[in-house]
Enzyme design. Structure first.
Site, PDB file in Angstrom:
ATOM      1  N   LEU B 228       0.733  -1.295  -0.121  1.00 36.97           N
ATOM      2  CA  LEU B 228       0.069   0.034  -0.011  1.00 36.97           C
ATOM      3  C   LEU B 228       0.871   1.122  -0.071  1.00 36.97           C
ATOM      4  CD1 LEU B 228      -2.919   1.317   0.222  1.00 36.97           C
ATOM      5  CD2 LEU B 228      -2.678   1.152   2.623  1.00 36.97           C
ATOM      6  N   ASP B 229       0.628   2.085  -1.021  1.00 34.35           N
ATOM      7  CA  ASP B 229       1.310   3.530  -0.857  1.00 34.35           C
ATOM      8  C   ASP B 229       2.599   3.255  -1.281  1.00 34.35           C
ATOM      9  OD1 ASP B 229      -1.148   4.657  -0.846  1.00 34.35           O
ATOM     10  OD2 ASP B 229      -1.152   4.997   1.162  1.00 34.35           O
ATOM     11  N   ALA B 230       3.207   1.999  -1.397  1.00 39.03           N
ATOM     12  CA  ALA B 230       4.718   2.038  -1.607  1.00 39.03           C
ATOM     13  C   ALA B 230       5.157   1.665  -2.861  1.00 39.03           C
ATOM     14  CB  ALA B 230       5.081   0.813  -0.441  1.00 39.03           C
TER      15      ALA B 230
END
Lengths: 285, 285, 285, 285
Positions: B228-230
């Site tokens: 996530l968001d990485a």
């Protein structure tokens, strides 16, 4: 230049406070030269900074605090501080091995840019003694090991006390400041962290930034609290980078950010333009 | 306008690769109109983007990939992609309830700013159907619950397949994309996250920024990966804020950042100017 | 939402003005929801913006202006304006052929981002009629030649009058506005200039920037006055460029700057947060 | 650290030049550690920077220039320069009364940040002698009047010649440099102008910015040419300001911009990463 008094305060917002504080000054023949205020409407808190010339002020300097406390502060449950422009704050610099922030701080000091005294530099390494000598500032060497840390800090605090230090600037100082010292200088220890906090807390932030592949890096100056890199932020700035940057070029580019961001924060602190509330800062212009 | 071929590649760096690739094109009478390269000296990887006019090119379009693979790519262990300017990529937009990114994407599309087709918009809410209708784009509604998520995504993927979608833009789409879809569109799903990543991952980043008291906020567009968001960051930008900002004003100011940062990333993707390597992006100018 | 009154004023600074204005409101049972002030210490001018809820206010809306004038404004030689939140300002957009600012303005309007009415778009070309139709805004075509300019502007002004237009936004309108129209809408015509003023006044600023070899380009929104590109600046922003940029890429990058800078200025104008003094603006937060 | 050669060149773009230059190096056993190139497609000019280790290079250092000229440069009508990393450029600093840029330059020099020698400082005032002494750099005082200007400059040029100065940095030097000196050091005199050029050319740019009411100020470093403030721009940066700023706060804020922008330009110059063409700069990364 006339001596001025600088009053910083915050309290629950009520009508008439600004007028009452202004009146306290003008009735006693103080000439107001600065007034700014801000209301946090969520928490209903008034933040205020006011500055006036002391020349004809009827209340003697040494009694201003007491009078203001009695006549205004108690009534409105204010937290406040009063500072006089003829009493320069005394600042200590802590450094380790990196010199760019130290050079910038001492250059501004030597150039007379700031109303501050810097009576001493403390370091856990000998590396930067020549820089201190170049600028004629006493340099105290306290090597730190796990074993001696508590004792060395105790001695540092004695020195700071003896020299009447009001606030401390950590100019890339690579040691964690102990709880005891933080408690002795609440919101009076300014650190520079070489990242755009809260991104990349802790060690080697430029390397972390390189690995993550960010397109912008930053630097953050903040007051030191018990939580590592989590104290009230005073100032931040950023610079754009590209995939061509390496950890080394990030370090190089970051140095300029760090020194400017730290010096902006120190300047605001010296000018008494910062109020701290709920782990955040109100910065007056 | 002539049709051009755009070749993106990376491989272990060796001498002569640029020349050999250039020769492959010029010997076959391709006119090179763009060449840029970058060498990661740490990992010793060459990244390259080259574009040429197909007019007099001796190798027919449908065989270019095969020839290049045989004559160059295998020899140097290249990863590569070839794209032709007369084959517009087909882009799907996923939205939820917020419209500012959608308006910006559709405005640019309608204005002819990008060489792209947008045959459809998918949403888990009906709210933005009027915007889609205003711009004449088919709008598909797939409400998502815990129970139906797998089945709805299956249907969405069928639709995407049927419409020949090449890449997906999550324009503030408030659902986590499943592993299956990410695997189907590797480095072809672009998200906009409303923070300066890696700060404030996850939900309500503006609120987190407000609580932390940062002095600058940001937005980040990145490719979606399992974490996530990485995923690899494509573009970031920031704006300065003050203690006067509330979560509401941060949201308002952030909207402009988000739409511009997302559109810059989409533009780079459409122009085939992004290479992805080790969870980072190389962005050609 | 309660109706609020927004009062903007400036006058020679004297003690007690803020209190007196606040009292005018609170004595009459107005609940103040915004107060900000700024003193120009060089010219000794107080600038102030105050906003209060009208719900229980004792003075009827239509008489507020008169009462304030009598009780406060004359006494302190104030210049002031009073605006009520339930009377949406009416805004006309002027365009020529470029659509990016128009799309951005209409997107925000359609999304309900601003408290404004946009009853009409005026253009000297037919090109953008389809955009207007897409958003359902009447589009008036006034082709301009040297010969008919005075007459066409006369008709435009009649239309503006008839539609009760309060202010005009020149969204890359490529005609010089005549003196007569400027005088009719003083500090109510907002232009976007595609340079970092005062650099590159006049035509083709991106081309000028390219030739000069600057490393940063900008955009400037300002009120239109008789002097070309020399009116009070409302907002500016910039973006970094390199030697790789061509006039074409500058135009492309500049579009994003222009639309954001123009929309920020329009937003400030709609919110009545701009005071103009000595060809400069005071922008309230 | 191995000695490296740095080759900067530009010429009409033709196919094969990059390969031929690379071959010149690798055939003679030079190990290339940097290669970047840029093609101006409007003027069809190739700009190139290439750096290689001299350790096993077959051509002796003193003959490299001649060989390259014969074997490559003449053939392609190249303009070029060759520099060796073991020959530090020698830099003179010119100052008047303002010290912030001088402190920053000398701090970086003393810290060993740059591969440069600074054998002397020249000034038309005595004010900054103590700064020079603090850093141990010889300080030469040449007071300038209308009458003695030509003669003083002649003596300065003799001194520069004697000390083998390669380039000059005007660190807020408040005198116009004469044509003769500019011609002696073409594209080797770096100035810092305290505005965002081409805005506010000439005297008192912060005051001009204040009067014009801009919302952003800047600083510009450029090579000095015959036209005042009109030489090739090397670097620019900006900072946002508000209506609260006075000429004094602009000066204060601008100082940080000036010193950083100047030092970035000096760094690029020292690293031989600047090519100048048509009054513009190509800056390699």
């Amino acid at each position: 230049m006339n001596t001025t008094a600088k009053l910083l305060l915050y309290c629950p917002d009520k009508q008439g406070i600004i007028t009452e504080v202004s009146n306290f000054i003008t009735i006693n023949r103080g000439n107001i030269v600065y007034l700014d205020q801000y209301v946090d409407h969520v928490d209903n808190i008034l933040f205020m900074r006011i500055e006036w010339e002391m020349d004809n002020f009827q209340i003697p300097k040494e009694k201003v605090k007491d009078y203001f406390d009695t006549l205004c502060a108690k009534k409105y449950e204010m937290e406040f501080g009063i500072y006089f422009s003829d009493q320069k704050p005394r600042m200590a610099i802590f450094v380790s091995k990196l010199n760019h922030c130290l050079f910038d701080l001492l250059s501004r000091y030597t150039a007379g840019e700031w109303d501050v005294e810097i009576p001493l530099i403390i370091s856990n390494h000998e590396d930067l003694r020549p820089v201190a000598e170049r600028f004629g500032i006493p340099y105290y060497y306290y090597p730190i090991t796990k074993e001696n840390k508590a004792e060395q800090e105790r001695q540092e605090m004695e020195l700071l006390e003896r020299e009447g230090i009001n606030f401390i600037v950590l100019a890339r100082y690579m040691q964690i400041i102990s709880e005891r010292m933080i408690e002795r200088y609440p919101h009076n220890i300014i650190n520079i962290h070489h990242s755009f906090l809260p991104a990349f807390i802790g060690a080697k932030p430029y390397h972390q930034a390189f690995v993550r592949g960010v397109k912008i890096i930053g630097a953050t100056s903040h007051y030191v609290t018990q939580d590592l890199d989590a104290g009230p932020i005073i100032e931040q700035d950023v610079i754009r980078i590209t995939h061509k940057d390496t950890p080394e070029t990030l370090v190089y580019k970051g140095k300029d950010l760090e020194k400017i961001v730290l010096s902006r924060a120190v300047n605001k602190h010296i000018e008494r333009k910062i109020l701290t509330y709920k782990n955040k800062t109100v910065i007056f212009s």
